[in-house]
Motif scaffolding. Structure first.
Motif, mmCIF file in Angstrom:
data_model
loop_
_atom_site.group_PDB
_atom_site.id
_atom_site.type_symbol
_atom_site.label_atom_id
_atom_site.label_comp_id
_atom_site.label_asym_id
_atom_site.label_seq_id
_atom_site.Cartn_x
_atom_site.Cartn_y
_atom_site.Cartn_z
ATOM 1 N N THR B 104 0.823 -1.206 0.000
ATOM 2 C CA THR B 104 0.000 0.000 0.000
ATOM 3 C C THR B 104 0.859 1.258 0.000
ATOM 4 N N ALA B 105 0.252 2.356 -0.464
ATOM 5 C CA ALA B 105 0.900 3.671 -0.404
ATOM 6 C C ALA B 105 0.065 4.608 0.463
ATOM 7 N N ASN B 106 -0.885 4.041 1.190
ATOM 8 C CA ASN B 106 -1.864 4.840 1.938
ATOM 9 C C ASN B 106 -1.353 5.195 3.339
ATOM 10 N N LYS B 107 -0.686 6.361 3.428
ATOM 11 C CA LYS B 107 -0.070 6.712 4.726
ATOM 12 C C LYS B 107 -1.102 7.146 5.744
ATOM 13 N N ALA B 108 -2.225 7.716 5.277
ATOM 14 C CA ALA B 108 -3.252 8.132 6.240
ATOM 15 C C ALA B 108 -3.807 6.907 6.971
ATOM 16 N N LEU B 109 -4.028 5.848 6.204
ATOM 17 C CA LEU B 109 -4.525 4.606 6.804
ATOM 18 C C LEU B 109 -3.496 4.017 7.768
ATOM 19 N N LEU B 110 -2.237 3.998 7.352
ATOM 20 C CA LEU B 110 -1.196 3.450 8.231
ATOM 21 C C LEU B 110 -1.090 4.269 9.507
ATOM 22 N N ALA B 132 6.161 2.948 -0.532
ATOM 23 C CA ALA B 132 5.619 4.088 -1.292
ATOM 24 C C ALA B 132 4.841 5.073 -0.426
ATOM 25 N N ALA B 133 4.550 4.694 0.825
ATOM 26 C CA ALA B 133 3.704 5.561 1.657
ATOM 27 C C ALA B 133 4.457 6.778 2.184
ATOM 28 N N VAL B 134 5.765 6.670 2.276
ATOM 29 C CA VAL B 134 6.574 7.786 2.787
ATOM 30 C C VAL B 134 7.677 8.082 1.775
ATOM 31 N N ALA B 135 7.672 9.296 1.233
ATOM 32 C CA ALA B 135 8.716 9.755 0.317
ATOM 33 C C ALA B 135 8.764 8.972 -0.999
ATOM 34 N N GLY B 136 7.622 8.446 -1.427
ATOM 35 C CA GLY B 136 7.457 7.875 -2.773
ATOM 36 C C GLY B 136 8.607 7.035 -3.268
ATOM 37 N N GLY B 137 9.319 7.533 -4.258
ATOM 38 C CA GLY B 137 10.380 6.763 -4.894
ATOM 39 C C GLY B 137 11.701 6.756 -4.148
ATOM 40 N N THR B 202 -0.446 18.316 7.693
ATOM 41 C CA THR B 202 -0.943 17.004 8.140
ATOM 42 C C THR B 202 -0.183 15.864 7.462
ATOM 43 N N ASP B 203 -0.025 15.967 6.142
ATOM 44 C CA ASP B 203 0.645 14.900 5.383
ATOM 45 C C ASP B 203 2.076 14.691 5.894
ATOM 46 N N ALA B 204 2.823 15.763 6.059
ATOM 47 C CA ALA B 204 4.211 15.644 6.549
ATOM 48 C C ALA B 204 4.238 15.057 7.958
ATOM 49 N N ALA B 205 3.265 15.468 8.790
ATOM 50 C CA ALA B 205 3.223 14.966 10.172
ATOM 51 C C ALA B 205 2.897 13.470 10.200
ATOM 52 N N GLN B 206 1.970 13.033 9.337
ATOM 53 C CA GLN B 206 1.648 11.602 9.276
ATOM 54 C C GLN B 206 2.879 10.786 8.884
ATOM 55 N N LYS B 207 3.611 11.276 7.883
ATOM 56 C CA LYS B 207 4.802 10.548 7.439
ATOM 57 C C LYS B 207 5.865 10.533 8.538
ATOM 58 N N LEU B 208 6.027 11.653 9.231
ATOM 59 C CA LEU B 208 6.994 11.694 10.336
ATOM 60 C C LEU B 208 6.592 10.696 11.416
ATOM 61 N N GLY B 209 5.289 10.604 11.673
ATOM 62 C CA GLY B 209 4.803 9.641 12.666
ATOM 63 C C GLY B 209 5.203 8.216 12.304
ATOM 64 N N ILE B 210 5.054 7.849 11.039
ATOM 65 C CA ILE B 210 5.429 6.498 10.596
ATOM 66 C C ILE B 210 6.944 6.300 10.738
ATOM 67 N N LEU B 211 7.724 7.296 10.330
ATOM 68 C CA LEU B 211 9.190 7.178 10.424
ATOM 69 C C LEU B 211 9.658 7.009 11.863
ATOM 70 N N VAL B 212 9.045 7.774 12.768
ATOM 71 C CA VAL B 212 9.465 7.710 14.174
ATOM 72 C C VAL B 212 9.153 6.329 14.754
ATOM 73 N N GLN B 213 8.028 5.780 14.365
ATOM 74 C CA GLN B 213 7.708 4.436 14.852
ATOM 75 C C GLN B 213 8.704 3.421 14.327
ATOM 76 N N LEU B 214 9.072 3.535 13.043
ATOM 77 C CA LEU B 214 10.030 2.601 12.459
ATOM 78 C C LEU B 214 11.418 2.762 13.053
#
Lengths: 437, 437
Positions: B104-110, B132-137, B202-214
């Motif tokens: 998936t590329a759906n970062k909002a869902l993640l 693909a959900a964070v920083a595309g390519g 919001t989009d940048a914050a969601q992606k940062l949230g995923i990165l911090v968890q990883l």
């Protein structure tokens, strides 16, 4: 997950080997979590047991007997962190034949004997990991082989030799000569006592060779492409380039043009608005272009103890969890499957920078521009400042002349170059560099 | 290697879905080589069968019936390329429960449901891939989870929203207003008709949230950290920043300080000698710092059809060869194992940029500097040009005043900010941004 420890050995406790041992010993809990089982450093092989080291290994680990690793069937992975071909090549074959996987940072060995050791590893069902061999801590091998797998990679432009990049940065930013910058690089440990392989372009060319094989499945020997080092450059070259809006970098380039591969590793003028112009000190930077993803840039330390150790340990985790056993047999390496021809060097089309020292007398500029014109090379820009050097043994003062050409072929440029060499109005040094557009 | 085809389905044939289908259909031979067996696109689920598309699928592939995918036990992998939570969340759970892996590329869902879908996938022995959900390519997920595995990641500084970066670049380089730059971004497809999620941070914050968890294994909700968009900025802010030697970027930051996590996603002044200041248009750029490897920078297209498709297909190959099944269960995601506290926002220590419009009369500067001084905030630099705006309804002309503070805490800065808001000599807009040092 199995909880029996994974026994590993390090062969070669130099800078990188010690760095790897530090991570394995000081970060055992994290490594166990990542590997799914404890990683046990069972042996560390050195040449000289009496030498003092910056790390304390548990009793019984340090040895000068490589056989104690090869003959120990409980050791599953060997981190082979010694340089050179001999005896590293024989040791690697024997390690593989004893049923162990190998992780290495030895790009010279991969470049010269890669085909043989990879073939042997595949026959034996073992793997060889080498993320650390190209661009140290930058995840370049992983990006080329995994992240960009949906792409046809169409170009690689890379600054792969940290020593050269450090020297060029030092020269320009501190207004120092090449010789002084080399000395500084040696003092802070960025250059070896004999820096020849770094500054003559060999190291960058070896790394480019490995990248081209991975990205395009094409085996290219070092003598098949243009290779030049930074050892013939002067501060004046960097300053004139800057005056024209460019930065000089030792740039390794491979790109596909109509199914042919243009390839070279040379000091090159890069426009200041290109991200590759902005990488300082001992950092590496790589621009990869894929036909789907477009351009991707990676940058980080290409050498140094802990950056390289970080890449080695990442490979160790890949081996421990089983990813390496999946990835290695699929690498597009040393099996020249693609029908890509190397573009003959005389057909490479680029712009060029020339710095000449010429006699300050009538007809000199006409003589030079006639030679270029006769080879269909037109001049894009020209800088001549007033004479800074006066040589009293000469009949005429000597002035520097800097010419940027429009696009021409390497063949035409070399022919013109040889004719210029024969003109008696030109004095050494006569510096020639391509321009990256 | 098995040569039976791997059956896959795409749910959602929007921009990215069509891009993925193009790669699978046009590059079948390369995909077979990389996967070790043919990849067969068996179904592509769309909402509206009658819509024209920029790709011709083989007969029988296109369907509007998602059940035909879920109920087909021969389909092993689903590329779920639809946005939003509803019905994407339910579909993802049902796909997993039907025994298929998900890409998936759906970062909002993640970001919103990640914990639940990851937990369910682990229980079912399935995997979810989301490069693909964070920083595309840009191979960011792979770098954080694999290449940097030997490190404690100590900081992430990232430009993760291409739309915002495009708008800021457009404003500054073409001297246009925010509104005009948004319109241009919409015309060329970099911004949605409603760009709110991109430009409000919001989009940048969601992606940062995923990165911090990883990277750190810490679950941080969006309301636990400072989030601000570029929608309150003017061209004047970018120009004043430039005058001071800085570039304004929507910067997402997470860094460990004495075991506490500083985290925010805000328009931020970045010094022009920082590589993060130099990323133009819709590109993303990420600086990761590990305690072993040092700083690593990655850059590339964070969105767009083929760049995102490239990342999706790389994940598909990871699933096909078995790497994903190894990597996914080991991800340090949504299982808050590390005991890292979030640094309270009032304790975050930074420098700040203030742009105020003030009445051009005696005592104004004294009033403002007194407020700052009373909160122990000292002034690093101050720019006041002569009055460009004269408002004839006012008693005094209005002049812009730009202040850069020395380091202070967010708490002190907010307290001073509130007092400044109450001064009657200050007119809107009153712009405040942190500075990245």
């Amino acid at each position: 997950m199995s909880s029996s420890p994974l026994n590993v050995a390090i062969i070669g406790m130099g800078t990188v080997g010690s760095g790897v041992a530090k991570i394995l010993l000081n970060r055992a809990e994290q490594m166990t979590a990542r590997a799914g089982r404890p990683i046990h450093l069972k042996r560390a092989v050195v040449r000289d047991l009496s030498r003092t080291r910056d790390i304390n290994l548990p009793a019984g680990v340090l040895t000068d007997d490589v056989e104690s690793v090869i003959n120990d069937s409980t050791i599953e992975v060997v981190l082979q962190l010694v340089g050179g071909i001999d005896p590293a090549y024989d040791i690697m074959l024997r390690v593989l034949e004893s049923g162990k996987d190998v992780i290495t940072a030895n790009k010279a060995l991969l470049c010269e004997k890669g085909e043989l050791v990879f073939q042997r590893a595949k026959e034996l069902g073992r793997c060889i990991c080498f993320e650390a061999a190209v661009a140290g801590g930058v995840p370049l091998i992983e990006t080329v082989t995994q992240a960009m797998t949906a792409n046809q990679i169409i170009s690689i432009e890379a600054i792969l030799n940290g020593t050269s990049n450090y020297i060029l940065t030092e020269m320009f930013s501190h207004n120092t000569s090449y010789a002084d910058a080399v000395r500084t690089a040696q003092e802070i440990g960025y250059a070896e006592a004999d820096p020849a392989m770094d500054v003559d372009g060999t190291d960058a060319a070896q790394k480019l060779g490995i990248l081209v094989q991975l990205a395009l499945g094409v085996k290219v020997n070092l003598d098949q492409f243009l290779r030049q080092g930074i050892d013939s450059l002067s501060l004046a070259d960097l300053q004139y380039a800057d005056e024209l809006g460019y930065t000089v970098k030792l740039l390794a380039v491979a790109k596909l043009l109509d199914g042919q591969l243009e390839m070279h590793a040379q000091p090159t003028l890069i426009r200041n608005d290109n991200p590759l112009a902005h990488v300082e000190d001992a950092y590496n930077k790589i621009a990869l272009e894929g036909d789907a993803v477009g351009k991707v840039w990676l940058s980080g330390m290409g050498a140094g103890q802990m950056a390289t150790a970080s890449a080695v340990v990442a490979n160790l985790i890949d081996v421990a969890v089983g990813r390496a056993a999946i990835t290695f047999p699929r690498l597009n390496l040393w099996n020249s499957s693609q029908n890509i021809q190397i573009l003959p060097r005389e057909d490479i089309s680029r712009r060029y920078f020339l710095r000449l020292n010429v006699e300050d007398r009538p007809h000199v500029l006409a003589d030079i521009t006639n030679v270029l014109g006769n080879h269909e090379i037109s001049i894009a820009s020209l800088v001549q400042h007033e004479a800074p050097e006066v040589d009293e043994t000469e009949n005429y003062p000597i002035v520097p002349l800097v010419i940027m050409t429009h696009r021409t072929t390497e063949g035409q440029f070399q022919a013109a170059s040889r004719e210029l060499d024969a003109l008696d109005c030109i004095r050494a040094p006569f510096v020639r560099m391509p321009v990256n557009d």
